[in-house]
Design a protein around this motif. Structure first.
Motif, short mmCIF file in Angstrom:
data_model
loop_
_atom_site.label_atom_id
_atom_site.label_comp_id
_atom_site.label_asym_id
_atom_site.label_seq_id
_atom_site.Cartn_x
_atom_site.Cartn_y
_atom_site.Cartn_z
N LEU A 113 0.74 -0.74 0.01
CA LEU A 113 -0.31 0.32 -0.20
C LEU A 113 0.59 1.07 0.13
O LEU A 113 0.80 2.55 -0.57
N ILE A 114 1.80 1.67 1.18
CA ILE A 114 2.86 2.36 1.14
C ILE A 114 3.30 2.69 -0.30
O ILE A 114 3.72 3.50 -0.70
N SER A 115 3.79 1.96 -0.84
CA SER A 115 4.12 1.89 -2.49
C SER A 115 3.60 1.71 -3.24
O SER A 115 3.51 2.55 -4.82
N GLY A 116 1.69 2.28 -3.18
CA GLY A 116 1.32 2.82 -4.17
C GLY A 116 0.62 1.53 -4.98
O GLY A 116 -0.24 1.83 -5.88
N ILE A 117 0.09 0.28 -4.17
CA ILE A 117 -0.45 -0.71 -5.13
C ILE A 117 -1.76 -0.86 -4.23
O ILE A 117 -1.35 -1.00 -3.07
N ASP A 118 -2.51 -0.88 -4.43
CA ASP A 118 -4.08 -1.26 -4.09
C ASP A 118 -4.30 -2.96 -4.16
O ASP A 118 -3.33 -3.66 -4.69
N VAL A 119 -4.67 -3.58 -3.13
CA VAL A 119 -4.71 -4.67 -2.67
C VAL A 119 -6.51 -4.65 -2.32
O VAL A 119 -6.90 -4.52 -1.55
N TYR A 120 -6.83 -6.21 -2.61
CA TYR A 120 -7.73 -6.63 -2.11
C TYR A 120 -7.27 -8.16 -1.53
O TYR A 120 -6.87 -8.50 -1.24
N THR A 121 -7.98 -8.14 -0.20
CA THR A 121 -8.14 -9.19 0.80
C THR A 121 -8.59 -9.71 1.60
O THR A 121 -10.04 -8.85 1.53
N THR A 122 -8.94 -10.82 1.90
CA THR A 122 -9.88 -11.33 2.40
C THR A 122 -9.25 -11.13 4.04
O THR A 122 -7.76 -11.79 5.01
N LEU A 123 -11.05 -11.55 5.61
CA LEU A 123 -10.34 -11.31 6.76
C LEU A 123 -11.15 -12.00 7.49
O LEU A 123 -12.96 -11.17 6.99
N ASN A 124 -11.44 -12.72 8.21
CA ASN A 124 -13.12 -12.80 9.15
C ASN A 124 -12.60 -12.25 10.62
O ASN A 124 -11.59 -12.33 10.84
N ILE A 125 -14.13 -11.95 11.09
CA ILE A 125 -14.39 -11.49 12.06
C ILE A 125 -12.89 -11.23 13.48
O ILE A 125 -13.06 -10.57 14.35
N GLN A 126 -13.06 -13.32 13.57
CA GLN A 126 -12.31 -13.86 14.44
C GLN A 126 -11.06 -13.54 14.86
O GLN A 126 -10.40 -13.26 15.95
N HIS A 127 -9.95 -12.84 13.40
CA HIS A 127 -8.82 -12.83 14.08
C HIS A 127 -8.40 -10.72 13.85
O HIS A 127 -7.47 -10.50 13.96
N LEU A 128 -9.70 -10.17 14.29
CA LEU A 128 -9.87 -9.06 14.47
C LEU A 128 -9.17 -8.66 16.20
O LEU A 128 -9.57 -9.81 16.82
N GLU A 129 -8.20 -7.81 16.18
CA GLU A 129 -7.22 -7.63 18.59
C GLU A 129 -8.46 -7.65 18.63
O GLU A 129 -8.30 -8.28 19.81
N SER A 130 -8.62 -6.62 18.21
CA SER A 130 -10.19 -5.94 19.55
C SER A 130 -10.50 -6.97 20.32
O SER A 130 -11.48 -6.66 21.32
N LEU A 131 -11.25 -8.01 18.79
CA LEU A 131 -12.25 -8.59 19.32
C LEU A 131 -11.59 -10.38 19.72
O LEU A 131 -12.81 -11.29 20.26
N ASN A 132 -11.11 -10.27 19.77
CA ASN A 132 -10.11 -11.83 19.90
C ASN A 132 -10.32 -12.12 21.36
O ASN A 132 -10.58 -13.45 22.00
N ASP A 133 -10.89 -11.36 22.61
CA ASP A 133 -11.10 -11.84 24.19
C ASP A 133 -12.55 -12.50 24.07
O ASP A 133 -13.01 -13.35 23.87
N VAL A 134 -13.49 -12.06 22.92
CA VAL A 134 -14.55 -11.99 22.90
C VAL A 134 -15.36 -12.37 22.12
O VAL A 134 -16.27 -13.67 22.27
N VAL A 135 -14.24 -12.77 21.02
CA VAL A 135 -14.64 -14.49 20.25
C VAL A 135 -13.95 -16.11 20.87
O VAL A 135 -15.20 -16.25 21.07
N ALA A 136 -13.05 -15.89 22.10
CA ALA A 136 -12.67 -16.68 23.11
C ALA A 136 -14.04 -17.12 23.76
O ALA A 136 -13.66 -18.24 24.04
#
Length: 892
Positions: A113-136
């Motif tokens: 991204l810093i190099s100016g390249i657009d990125v498509y990516t995927t993520l599951n909600i349980q991998h979000l750091e702030s929700l880690n304890d809630v998911v557990a």
């Protein structure tokens, strides 16, 4: 330089919802539109339909080998060199294998991204750091691979990918997510319908929240006054009127029906502060009720109720406002104006709900409202404020009489205009001290006095010149204006002082808490600061080993805790909710108790008993106490974590020591023991005198050397134990360093037998005050170390010289030099240099030397010498006048 690339995240509730498929479909659309698209990494899980979408899209990835397995990873260098317009990278939370540039895949994406390249990516909600304890907590599974929230916050677009739990379960059973064996296990442990629904709700809420934040940002950036009808927020206006209870309940029902956030707002006006305790208590009760029902309490401060309400509504993107319309006469509304009409007229796009109510309680009825006592509810009392309320008016009368008496004799000299100006002085003074109403009454008395005594016809209330009426009106207007402004200024000052006191107390407490590391001092600072700020007695209760609350700290010598109060505090600790005085839970208690809650659980309870007991505790005081409790909980938790860290460090050091000792015992004791046993066995079995006298002597020397080696090793262990425990005590005496060196050499006579010693001790060296035995041990360890790390039959050098107020001793050898980065490490416990020589030892010798020299207030260091070896140097201070001491003879 190209602008930073845009990140698009395909967010899902769990694996198998179709994030990768949706991402590839979007990428193919961009490819068809002529965009340069490449695939950095995609996990197809062997699905034919997913692999079909990959056809025609260039794949730039590399295969890495790790622990015998081949893994496909993002080839960051090739992507940066190729610089496509869009890169497709699956599994944002993936951890890269060791050896790559970045540890985590999201770091690769950040660089793209810093190099100016657009990125498509995927993520599951349980991998979000702030929700880690809630998911557990929900799923019972702690997700190890997480992504910082800032990665999603920097995304220009989040696309939600969702399917129903039934469809996901069917995909799992068909093997479209995991292989059949893994799918059955995943369904039992993680992919349960309840877990999936909870994760779906979390992902949907996060996406909705993100859209709401983007909307508010767009409104601010484009200067749109708002609100937009895409979301609902409800605001209810609260006052001290009992009718506000109905408004609060209506707002709660409306927010519940629309699943909307809601705010309860009370605007504090400088000129309209609560006139008595009953009105203030009514406002506090209404705000507390709103807070209990789930509202966010906001108490802005300003000069105009309508302006403050609408400004807050637009700032918070409120879509619906609820206001009350008490029954008033039409004449009163025309005289004072209607807040409801002003809100409706100035709302501009905000929906206004008007709730009609009963007749408002008059101010006089409010002042004379009776309050039931605790002991006898049938008995009532009237507030004793009235004697003090007469003071401003008595002062006005006194000042007017004194001014009239003083001015009357010099009336002809002053003139009518100056006398009128003098009558403004009491008005200004009374306004500055007591506010609007006393100032207006003072102005009225000034008009009466001026007209009666100084306006013709004298000693009557009539006037011949109509222009005097204008002067009377100006005097009354001056009293009204100055009184109003003075009252507002006084209220603003009081409000500012209160806020300043609270802010100062919070800042002072936070500063004190970060500066101390002892639990007792932290508790004392908390209790003292809260007690001084809120005028009450404060106690802090902490759990003991059996998880029972005990007194941790009290702000005074005597505390209010009784058995019943301790019961309330225990309830608060067990449930993590506030209770006690001023709340609807265990409200008969003397004190108000708040839990000290952190992420690790409830750390204790904060209790306060106000010196001025009252039925209702100010909600602002409760919120202030909440802030104090939060700081206190964090401070207590920090101290506990620090203690646990120290204990863990101690255990780790103990484990390291135990391991090192076992390793040393296995080598440094077993080797000499084997030599001793072998030599002794040979001597015992020599019945036929097979061994010659020289051979027998060699065996005896082997036994002696082994015993001495073991003795040195045990002494090192004992010395280190004394140093670590702080039990090392120096027995200083006047010592001759030449004698100490001689004794040390004699102790190592066998070890040094095949070495050439080069000793240089100049004449005239002074005596040094030191512990003879310990300095001898230092020299023994240094000489033994020099022999171990030197070439066979090489020279060992010993040099002594006086440098200023110190005596410097150096021991050097010829061997292998030490790397510069390791020179300071040789004195660490169990640190041993790598050497081609077969070196034995525990790595304690030099560490013991450093401890002994430090105890003598000396220094010890290592440096490489010109012979290719290492020189260990230490010095001992000469803390006396050298000219008064006996010098010793010496020589080379």
């Amino acid at each position: 330089m190209k602008d930073q690339g845009k990140l698009t995240v395909f967010l899902g509730a769990a694996a198998g919802v179709g994030k990768t498929y949706a991402m590839l479909e979007a990428a193919r659309e961009r490819l068809t539109a002529g965009v340069d698209v490449v695939v950095g990494f995609v996990e197809t899980h062997g699905q034919a339909e997913t692999e079909a979408l990959l056809k025609g899209i260039p794949v730039i990835a590399k295969t890495q080998e790790y622990l015998g397995n081949h893994s496909e990873e993002v080839d960051l260098d090739i992507l940066l060199a190729h610089r496509p317009q869009l890169v497709v990278v699956d599994e944002l939370a993936h951890t890269n294998i060791p050896g790559l540039r970045h540890k985590k895949r999201y770091q690769d994406i950040e660089e793209l991204l810093i190099s100016g390249i657009d990125v498509y990516t995927t993520l599951n909600i349980q991998h979000l750091e702030s929700l880690n304890d809630v998911v557990a907590q929900i799923t019972g599974v702690t997700v190890k691979e997480t992504v910082p929230d800032r990665i999603l916050e920097m995304a220009s677009q989040i696309q939600m990918v969702d399917i129903t739990p039934g469809e996901l379960m069917q995909r799992l059973k068909e093997g479209k997510v995991y292989v059949p064996g893994e799918a059955a296990e995943a369904i039992q442990k993680f992919f349960r319908p309840g877990n999936i629904n909870a994760l779906r709700e979390m992902s949907l809420r996060y996406t909705a929240k993100r859209v709401d934040c983007q909307m508010e940002l767009y409104m601010r950036n484009h200067g749109i006054a708002g609100p937009w009808p895409s979301g609902e927020k409800v605001m209810v206006c609260v006052s001290g009127n009992p009718f506000s209870v109905k408004l609060i309940r209506t707002a709660k029902r409306m927010a519940a029906r629309q699943n909307a956030e809601w705010l309860a707002v009370h605007v504090a006006l400088p000129g309209k502060m609560p006139q008595n305790e009953a009105e203030n208590d009514s406002i506090e009760q209404n705000l507390r009720m709103a807070e209990k029902l789930g509202a966010e309490i906001v108490t802005p401060y300003g000069d105009d109720i309508v302006e403050e309400l609408l400004k807050l509504a637009r700032k918070r993107n409120v879509s619906q406002v609820i206001v009350g319309k008490p029954e008033r006469t039409r004449f009163r509304e025309l005289l004072h104006g209607s807040i409801v009409d002003k809100v409706i007229r100035k709302s501009h796009g905000i929906s206004v709900h008007v709730i009609s109510g009963r007749k408002e309680v008059s101010e006089r009825e409010l002042k004379l409202k009776t309050i039931e006592t605790d002991d006898n509810p049938s008995k009532s009392r009237i507030s004793p404020r009235w004697p003090w309320a007469t003071v401003p008016y008595l002062m006005s009368i006194v000042m007017m009489i004194a001014l009239t008496v003083a001015v009357a004799p010099i009336e002809s000299f002053l003139g009518t205009v100056n006398i009128l100006m003098l009558y403004l002085l009491p008005v200004l003074l009374i306004a500055a001290r007591w506010g609007k109403l006393p100032a207006v009454i003072t102005a009225g008395m000034g008009v009466v006095s001026f007209d009666y005594f100084f306006v013709p016809p004298f000693y009557t209330f009539g006037v011949y010149d109509f222009r005097y009426v204008i002067s009377f009106a100006i005097l009354m207007f001056a009293g009204f204006v100055t009184g109003t402004l003075s009252g507002r200024l006084t209220d603003q000052i009081n409000y500012s002082r209160q806020r300043e006191q609270q802010s100062s107390a919070l800042y002072s407490l936070s500063r004190d808490l970060t500066a101390v590391d002892k639990l007792e001092r932290v508790l004392d600072s908390i209790a003292r600061k809260i007690g001084e700020t809120l005028d009450g007695q404060v106690v802090i209760l902490l759990p003991n080993e059996r998880n029972n609350l005990v007194m941790g700290q009290c702000s005074t010598t005597d505390h209010f805790m009784t058995e019943s109060e301790m019961t309330v505090a225990t309830w608060v600790y067990e449930r993590g909710q506030k209770a006690g005085k001023g709340t609807e839970t265990l409200g008969t208690a003397k004190g108000l108790y708040l839990p000290l809650v952190t992420e690790q659980g409830t750390q204790g309870v904060l209790g306060i008993c106000f010196f001025q007991q009252k039925e209702i505790v100010n909600p602002q005081q409760i919120r202030f106490l909440d802030a104090f409790a939060g700081l206190a909980a964090l401070a207590i938790n920090r101290i506990k974590l620090a203690d646990e860290a120290r204990q863990a460090h101690t255990l780790a050091e103990s484990e390291r020591l135990r391991t090192a000792l076992f390793n040393s015992l296995s080598h440094d004791l077993r080797t000499p023991l084997s030599s001793i046993i072998g030599a002794a066995t040979g001597l015992l079995e020599d019945h036929d005198s097979v061994y010659s006298p020289d051979a027998r002597n060699d065996l005896l020397q082997t036994i002696l050397q082994g015993a001495e080696r073991m003795n040195r090793f045990v002494n090192n262990l004992l010395d280190m134990a004394r140093l670590e425990s702080g039990m090392l005590k120096l027995h200083k005496d006047w010592c001759d360093i030449q004698d100490i060196i001689g004794v040390a050499i004699n102790r190592l006579d066998i070890v040094l037998a095949k070495r050439f010693l080069d000793i240089k001790i100049p004449a005239g060296l002074p005596l040094v005050q030191a512990d003879y035995a310990l300095i001898e041990q230092v020299l023994v360890n240094l000489l033994d170390n020099a022999v171990k790390y030197s070439e066979p039959a090489s020279k060992i050098l010993i040099r002594v010289k006086q440098v200023g107020q110190t005596l410097e001793i150096a021991v050097a050898n010829r061997g292998n030099p030490i790397p510069e980065t390791d020179l300071s490490k040789v004195f660490d416990k169990f640190y041993r240099l790598s050497s081609p020589l077969q070196v034995s030892g525990s790595g304690l010798g030099l560490s013991i030397c450093k401890g002994i020299i430090d105890a003598h207030n000396g220094d010890i260091w290592a440096e490489n010498n010109e012979l290719g070896g290492v020189t260990i140097i230490f010095n001992l201070p000469l803390d006396y006048d050298l000219s008064d001491q006996v010098q010793v003879e010496g020589g080379d």
